[in-house]
Structure formats: C-alpha cells, structure tokens
Design an enzyme around this catalytic site. Structure first.
Site, PDB file in Angstrom:
ATOM      1  N   HIS A  99      65.984  72.927   3.218  1.00  0.00           N
ATOM      2  CA  HIS A  99      65.987  71.699   2.403  1.00  0.00           C
ATOM      3  C   HIS A  99      66.937  71.793   1.214  1.00  0.00           C
ATOM      4  O   HIS A  99      66.934  70.915   0.358  1.00  0.00           O
ATOM      5  CB  HIS A  99      64.568  71.374   1.952  1.00  0.00           C
TER       6      HIS A  99
ATOM      7  N   SER B 101      58.819  72.847   2.199  1.00  0.00           N
ATOM      8  CA  SER B 101      59.082  71.626   2.960  1.00  0.00           C
ATOM      9  C   SER B 101      58.040  70.531   2.755  1.00  0.00           C
ATOM     10  O   SER B 101      58.362  69.362   2.907  1.00  0.00           O
ATOM     11  CB  SER B 101      59.236  71.947   4.447  1.00  0.00           C
TER      12      SER B 101
ATOM     13  N   LYS C  16      69.383  68.670   9.079  1.00  0.00           N
ATOM     14  CA  LYS C  16      68.825  67.918   7.941  1.00  0.00           C
ATOM     15  C   LYS C  16      69.973  67.323   7.126  1.00  0.00           C
ATOM     16  O   LYS C  16      70.591  66.385   7.588  1.00  0.00           O
ATOM     17  CB  LYS C  16      67.883  68.832   7.167  1.00  0.00           C
TER      18      LYS C  16
HETATM   19  C1  LIG Z   1      63.047  71.995   9.587  1.00  0.00           C
HETATM   20  C2  LIG Z   1      62.803  73.378   9.137  1.00  0.00           C
HETATM   21  C3  LIG Z   1      63.081  74.464   9.967  1.00  0.00           C
HETATM   22  C4  LIG Z   1      63.440  74.297  11.415  1.00  0.00           C
HETATM   23  O1  LIG Z   1      64.728  73.837  11.578  1.00  0.00           O
HETATM   24  P1  LIG Z   1      65.109  73.042  12.916  1.00  0.00           P
HETATM   25  O2  LIG Z   1      66.581  73.115  12.957  1.00  0.00           O
HETATM   26  O3  LIG Z   1      64.576  71.671  12.729  1.00  0.00           O
HETATM   27  O4  LIG Z   1      64.460  73.754  14.043  1.00  0.00           O
HETATM   28  C5  LIG Z   1      62.945  75.729   9.446  1.00  0.00           C
HETATM   29  N1  LIG Z   1      62.535  75.918   8.185  1.00  0.00           N
HETATM   30  C6  LIG Z   1      62.238  74.901   7.359  1.00  0.00           C
HETATM   31  C7  LIG Z   1      61.784  75.170   5.971  1.00  0.00           C
HETATM   32  C8  LIG Z   1      62.350  73.595   7.815  1.00  0.00           C
HETATM   33  O5  LIG Z   1      62.023  72.592   7.034  1.00  0.00           O
END
Ligand SMILES: *Cc1c(COP(=O)(O)O)cnc(C)c1O
Length: 405
Positions: free
Chosen positions: A216, A188, A247
């Site tokens: 991602h 990330s 996302k």
């Molecule tokens: C954003 C993210 C999460 C958490 O997801 P949310 O739905 O925002 O709680 C978990 N793992 C990774 C790699 C992320 O980037």
C-alpha cells in the site's frame, strides 16, 4: 457427508453476517463503476470507494496502449515458467528498472518479478525461512505473510501491533542464527504505518533482517513514488522489500527488491517462482509504462491529488464518527477505516450507502479481529473532491445519531 458439512458451515456464516458474495463489474475500474447487485441480478452504477487503484492508473490510456503493444510484440502468453522459456525481455527490463529504483535504499539491489503479491510473500518467507531461522511476525500482517510463515520451516514468533518493546524482547531471547522481522509497511485494513525507523534500529542492534511488504506504499509514498523507503529516506542492506503492482501501479503482479545474493537465492529455490508459468509479458510491458508514469510529473500530480482527498475525507469524518460513536483509524494514507464494531451494523451501513449510489466495502472477521468490523474507505487520485464530499454527505444522512444524554 461433505455437502451436508459445508451447508452447515454456510448456515453458520449466514447467522454471523459473515457470508461473502462477489459483485460483477460491467465496466473498468474507475470511481463510477457499473456492477451487478450481490445476487448477480440488476446492474447499478456506483460511486466506488473500495479499490486499491490509488493513483487511478488501472484504466489509464497509456497503460492500455502499452498492454496492447506488449501483446503485439510478445504475444498473449509467456508459454512457460521463467526458468524454462517464459522469461521475456519485457520481464527482464521491468526488473532492471525496479532494481535501479531501489539502488539508493538497498545496496547491491536486484529485483525479481512475481505473478502476484501473494506468491511473492509466500516465496520470500518459505525460501528464506529455513529450519534454523526465526520469523518475527507483526500481528496485523497480511494473510499472504501469515500463510508464508505457516508454510516456512522456520520458528514463528508473533508480536503485537506496532509493539517494539515486545519485538525487542523476542529478539533478545532468540538464539536463532537467522532472524527475520516480517511486517507490512502500511497495514491493509487500518492504513497506519509500521514504525520502520525503530524497526531498522532494532534489526541493526540484533543482527536481524526486515521483510517489508509495501503493497500500500509502492507508487503512493515518496517524492518519486518509489515507496516507503524513499518516503522515510531509509537505506540498509537489511531490507527485503516486496512491492505489489496491482494496486497503485494499476496492473498486476509484484516484485521483491533485495541484495542481489538474496534475489539469486529466490530464483534458484523459491518454489512459487520456479513452478508456475511466467505471467504474460504484455503485463510486464504495461508495468514499465506504469513505472514511467509513477516517477514522472503525472505521478507527482496524482499523489498530490490523493493527499488533498485524504485531507478532505479525514476532516469530514472526524466529526461524523464522533457523533456516531464509531472510531476513525489513525491513518494518513489512502486507506481510511471507520470502525463500527458489529458485523451486522457494518453491513447495514454499507447497504445504506449503496442505496444512495455509493459503494464502500464492509470488512468483517476473519479479515479483521472480531468486534472491529468496519467500513474500509479507499481513495484514488481519480476521485474528485466533489466525490469525497458526496460520500461524506451520504454518510451523514445514514449516521445512527447517539441519543443526547
Ligand atoms: C494485496 C496485498 C498483497 C497481495 O498482493 P496481490 O498482488 O494482490 O496478490 C500482499 N500484501 C498486502 C499487504 C496486500 O495488501
């Protein structure tokens, strides 16, 4: 006593340029977004390169309409947890659609919807990471995987970033009857990939499972946007896949896709699933609309646009970062880090861009290792090539040129 202690801690954070402040958005998630300044005062419209809305769906009219329609049909709240009375047709349908998406890559796939990715990761690691298990965790895993590993009863082993030789050594040395490899697919803060084909070969050789966080990749990777497994054409019952839906999918929540026996175990034992109110059914209803967009022509066009923007940005950043003595991450994804090193320098750079009407986040420890503070540029299909060119021009104007020697 408590307050004095916390005030001291805050002063220490300030001194190291590590204090975090929230900005308030006054408009929907979009490239041009109105936000307050860091002190909650004046409002500016900034060209924004820090959301995870990779496909530009967060503000899509079809999803807004679906959310409203879902609320009309199912109400504003779910009223209870999934096992009590909160599991609605909207949740159930979404899970069925996701299970079908993963059938080609995970035999006997079922899917389970969670309110957030953070909870999904905690749930998988604690429900599967029993006392006789060992978790083999990649060093740059997301905080939610780290926290899940902390809470699990399993033994935890860590291997360095993308270091398959080290991982294999740990697997060989392990006598655990249940070996679980835990990794992000796309990291990330760096945007690079885990070597998934090699990971799968290792898992097969050493009878291990792979807990794969594709936060991602889901929506962005693969011909139909099904994520990293479709993208790499990997199929195995060993994958325990976690995708987030806040996302690229543009809404909220997350899901686990895995063999139906694993999903059944989560429904029955994952405390992060059982002891929390089901998220509003309208959210799941909007997500079904999002899946349709992602897999269809519009999704394809948006992924093509994103690829074009990534290419434009990287071409421009290559020379710029060299001139400034920064490091451009090895990333082919929508996450493009410019590693500056020093916390103060990263913050100053972010502030200089903002003075020019552009918002890019400065990411500092503990989110990234000490000495690798960075600008984390993220792209969305709703950006234009002109937006990216404006960012490059602005960065060029604030670059601290190294002295010619
Ligand atoms: C954003 C993210 C999460 C958490 O997801 P949310 O739905 O925002 O709680 C978990 N793992 C990774 C790699 C992320 O980037």
């Amino acid at each position: 006593m408590l307050l004095e202690h916390l005030t001291l801690a805050a002063a220490e954070r300030d001194e190291k340029a590590l204090t975090r402040r929230r900005r308030t958005a006054y408009s929907a998630c979009a490239p041009q977004q109105a936000v307050s300044d860091a002190c909650g005062g004046e409002m500016h419209s900034l060209l924004t390169f820090c959301s995870n809305d990779y496909l530009g769906l967060a503000n899509h009219p079809a999803l807004i309409a679906a959310m409203a329609e879902g609320a009309r049909q199912f109400g504003a709240g779910s009223g209870a947890s999934h096992l009590v009375s909160g599991h609605s047709l909207a949740h159930h349908r979404l899970e069925g659609e996701l299970a079908a998406w993963f059938a080609p890559n995970i035999p006997h796939a079922a899917a389970l919807y969670f309110s957030t990715g953070y909870m999904a990761n905690m749930a998988v690691l604690t429900a599967l990471g029993s006392a006789d298990a060992t978790l083999f965790c990649e060093a740059l895993n997301h905080a939610s995987l780290i926290d899940g590993a902390r809470l699990a009863r399993a033994e935890v082993r860590r291997y360095a970033h993308r270091n398959m030789a080290e991982l294999e050594g740990l697997l060989v040395a392990s006598t655990s009857p249940l070996k679980l490899i835990v990794t992000d697919s796309v990291f990330s803060m760096d945007g690079d990939f885990a070597p998934l084909a090699e990971l799968l070969a290792l898992a097969e050789r050493h009878d291990a499972w792979i807990i794969l966080d594709d936060a991602h990749g889901f929506g962005v990777l693969g011909e139909q946007g099904h994520g990293v497994l479709e993208h790499l054409a990997l199929t195995s019952p060993r994958f325990i896949y976690i995708g987030t839906l806040g996302k690229a999918a543009g809404v909220a929540g997350a899901f686990v896709a895995a063999h139906e026996t694993i999903i059944d175990h989560l429904v029955n034992t994952a405390r992060q699933y059982i002891y929390t109110t089901a998220s509003p059914p309208a959210v799941a209803h909007a997500l079904s609309a999002s899946l349709a967009l992602i897999a269809g022509d519009e999704g394809r066009q948006r992924r093509a646009q994103l690829d074009k923007l990534i290419h434009t940005l990287r071409s421009g950043l290559a020379g710029l970062t060299r001139a400034a003595g920064w490091r451009l991450g090895e990333s082919s994804t929508a996450i493009q880090p410019v590693i500056v090193g020093d916390n103060v320098a990263a913050l100053a750079l972010s502030a200089a861009l903002e003075a020019d009407g552009i918002r890019v986040g400065a990411i500092r420890p503990p989110t990234v290792p000490v000495g690798t503070a960075r600008l984390r540029i993220t792209l969305s299909a709703s950006h234009t090539v002109a937006d990216v060119e404006r960012l490059l021009a602005s960065l060029a104007s604030v670059v601290p040129r190294k002295e010619a020697s």
